[in-house]
Design an enzyme around this catalytic site. Structure first.
Site: not given
Lengths: 500, 500
Positions: A264-265, A268, A294
């Protein structure tokens, strides 16, 4: 280049430097700082914040912007220069409207509200927090009053995180989405449940960490311009386009979270690493909005990382790494397990099918609060009613209900919806990507993410804040943010998993 | 309290915040930063440095200081308030004299000189560095010219690191010290050598790290207000009195350096952790000078950490930890081994008996350079001659001779002597401590450092920058910095070890 634009860039460059320095301090606070360091760190951050603000709203910046708007009036609005002036003006006008006394007052009120929230959650007693929430809400309304009236008062709050997005737009999107997600969850609830006991065994933290590192290395996260550390709450942070860091955490009762959080990170982070290097120290540096950000994190976490092709590639390796835990578990079983749908009380642990409903619930309450249509004391009951309606579960107490999130105590009202919008954008882009890239599934099956990342770099990342989110999504997919792709995605994915 | 003093404190508090923020960025640069982050980090630090400087030399600060000097004219000069005004005025007057253009020019010249030094050292060719060193030297002379004439031009440089100390004082001290150290080394060289082969075996890095952590925990380094990380060059850094960090490194060919470096940096750190909390964000925060700082680090590293009582306590544990490496090694043999004297080419690896001679050599060359009494091109030969004279060794090339240290390339001329002065101060304090604390050796033999640290807290640490170094040493020991205690210490210690 225009002399005045150079002057503006020099001034805003300093502001950017100070803000990035503050980001380093914030990162250190989460990742390294010994307990004793907190008090001074708060002062250091307050001083940097104050100086950055003073420098940004300086009269000289305003004069230069006024002159530059005239000077660049005839210039192509899609040029970098025009975009810089546009974004800087938007931010300047906003910042100018909020008096420094208000910012100071807000700091005091939210600091007390935070303490009250901690106590209230600990004792699961909403009444401790209620009077503080009322004060926070007063401040939020005061904040709104600094701005010209919008179609809806909530628009002012939303615009800070999702520039150009209107509350009415979000409502239309969510109103269309909600019944379909509720329906889907009900169908899933009444079908045969999937197994996931093998995910809740004892997994070695270091091995999970290493596995996650290998995965995001293959994704294309550039370690020469980043690093990963442990933090209580995973996050991505940017010190410059060439120093973009991620964090993850280890939860013994939910070990796979380490892996998915890293993915997820990294989503980003790859966005930030991909912004045009020429935008550094200008208003165009970094991602364009929370929802688009997101969309990138959720794409790598869910559309890639929770997909069957991804695990066709990585499962053999995972099984080798965790041979005892995954003994006898087939790829199919594993895939179903990591996609198990389970309506739950806590947002941050929610699966793809239920997550948005948590968001909608909060958004509805926030709008009602801003409209003054709900009394603070009625919030717990309203929360529980909606939880039952949307997710079919009822919190046993306020700690696991209305008090679960920290955000309101800090006055952070207005951005929850961007989490759900991010999910929608991720799939909207995904449909377009799958039209543009032939055989993407096959590439993923081979562990090859180069063309995918290249597409994102070209269509999303490089632009930084040049385009507002709705414009960007429209430019790339041909329509503004819309829920249909997400509904199609959920229906297909969970239809297959649950045999609906 | 005086309204104007409060105003001054608020202004200087902001400057302190910015400087501490810069320290966090500097620490991160050494400890964590990915390679890509360097360029932007340089900009961030430059911006913070510029803002801190602008805020410090603001006219308002000058006006307040002028007013306060009058307002506090009759106040006890030993009061905190008088000290704050005195130290702030001294720093302000200095900072005001140096034009920003000079600082910018210096940055350019030293940046090029650094590159030339790297190349010159790589090729061991001083002629590549020589023209840059000349430019650096011109700047140093220009810097001196901004200040009123002193007894000696080098005074101006020295005063920046050792306030109140004069070149003539240092010369007197060193002139008395040098022949005795040279004599001692010659005596040692002609006596039976000690064994230390067991120190150069394969030691496990993690175990050394843990051992060092245990030792400095027992010293009293407060981990709730600090932490240790790895860095290429060990250092201590202060973000606030409640966040004081240390670093260490691992050298395979010299594994014990990890341990002694941890002890050394903990000495610096305990000084900073012990400064009066009320001095935070004032000019009195942090240690008073480089020499006094070094006295603390060298005390814990050498007077404690290389002493026999210390190892009487810790050697059994060390032997247990490294049973194969230390098999058959007695406490006495180990103690002698870690105190082996070996005149060597490289300062940073020098032992207690030879270290100061490296410093004196450099100081003499620096003074000659500033006086214009040496031609740059003659430096390598002069260096080698003095090395032979003081240490009895001759560098095989310039890389291991005149080019070994980075400092001159950065224009850092004027503080080398503080390293040697720190050694002297450490023993001068040590003699006083041993008068004040009965049975200190016995306490150390039991691993009990509480009374020692308490003494340092009370007599040195708490005062921060309140007293200039010579005043502080005089107050505590009854005389200014003097070499006799150090000579007594070396003579006794090495007399015993080498049977002189």
């Amino acid at each position: 280049m225009s002399e005045k634009l150079n002057q503006l860039k020099a001034l805003l460059g300093e502001v950017s430097d100070i803000n990035h320095a503050a980001s380093v301090l914030g990162w250190d606070q989460q990742v390294n700082m010994p307990p004793g360091g907190g008090e001074a760190r708060g002062r250091h951050l307050a001083t940097l914040g104050k100086i950055a603000q003073e420098k940004f709203i300086a009269d000289e910046v305003g004069r230069l912007l006024d002159d530059l708007k005239q000077e660049f009036a005839g210039v192509d609005p899609a040029s970098d220069e025009a975009a810089m002036i546009r974004v800087a003006s938007r931010n300047y006008d906003k910042a100018k409207r909020v008096p420094p006394e208000f910012v100071a007052e807000q700091a005091v009120v939210t600091s007390k509200a935070f303490e009250a929230w901690v106590e209230a959650r600990g004792k699961s007693d909403f009444s401790i927090f209620a009077p503080h929430l009322e004060k926070v809400l007063e401040l939020v309304k005061k904040y709104i009053s600094f701005f010209p009236p919008a179609d809806h008062p909530y628009d002012t709050l939303l615009d800070d995180f999702e520039p150009g997005m209107k509350t009415a737009d979000v409502k239309v999107i969510f109103d269309s989405l909600r019944p379909k997600q509720v329906e889907l969850i009900k169908a899933i609830a009444s079908s045969k449940q999937v197994k996931d006991d093998f995910l809740h065994k004892n997994y070695n933290e270091k091995k999970l960490w290493d596995f996650g590192v290998d995965v995001v290395t293959q994704f294309g996260y550039d370690w020469s311009r980043g690093r990963q550390d442990k933090a209580p709450h995973p996050f991505e942070t940017t010190f410059s386009v060439n120093d973009v860091r991620i964090t993850t955490r280890f939860e013994a009762e939910n070990p796979m979270a380490t892996l998915f959080s890293t993915m997820h990170e990294s989503g980003h982070a790859m966005y930030e690493q991909g912004v045009n290097q020429g935008y550094e120290r200008t208003p165009l540096e970094s991602g364009t909005s929370l929802a688009v950000h997101e969309s990138q994190s959720r794409m790598w976490e869910n559309l890639v990382g929770r997909s069957l092709p991804f695990w066709e590639h990585f499962f053999p390796k995972l099984k080798k790494t965790f041979s005892s835990q995954l003994d006898g578990v087939s790829l199919k079983t594993f895939y179903k397990g990591i996609n198990k749908v389970e309506p739950s009380l806590i947002r941050v642990n929610a699966d793809e099918a239920t997550y948005n409903l948590h968001i909608m619930l909060r958004l509805e309450l926030e709008i009602a609060m801003v409209e003054g249509k709900v009394k603070t004391k009625d919030l717990p009951e309203l929360w529980n009613t909606k939880m039952k309606e949307y997710l079919g579960v009822t919190p046993p107490n306020d700690a696991k209900g209305v008090l679960q999130d920290i955000h309101w105590s800090g006055g952070a009202i207005g951005y929850f919806s961007t989490y759900a919008l991010g999910n929608l954008v991720s799939v909207q882009l995904w449909e377009k990507i799958n039209k543009d890239i032939r055989g993407l599934d096959d590439q993923i099956r081979k562990g090859d993410f180069g063309e995918l990342l290249g597409w994102l770099r070209k269509n999303i990342h490089q632009h930084g804040q040049k385009f507002e989110p709705q414009t960007l999504v429209q430019n790339v997919t041909g329509s503004k943010i819309t829920p249909e792709p997400y509904v199609r995605y959920l229906t297909k994915k969970y239809g297959e998993i649950y045999g609906l």
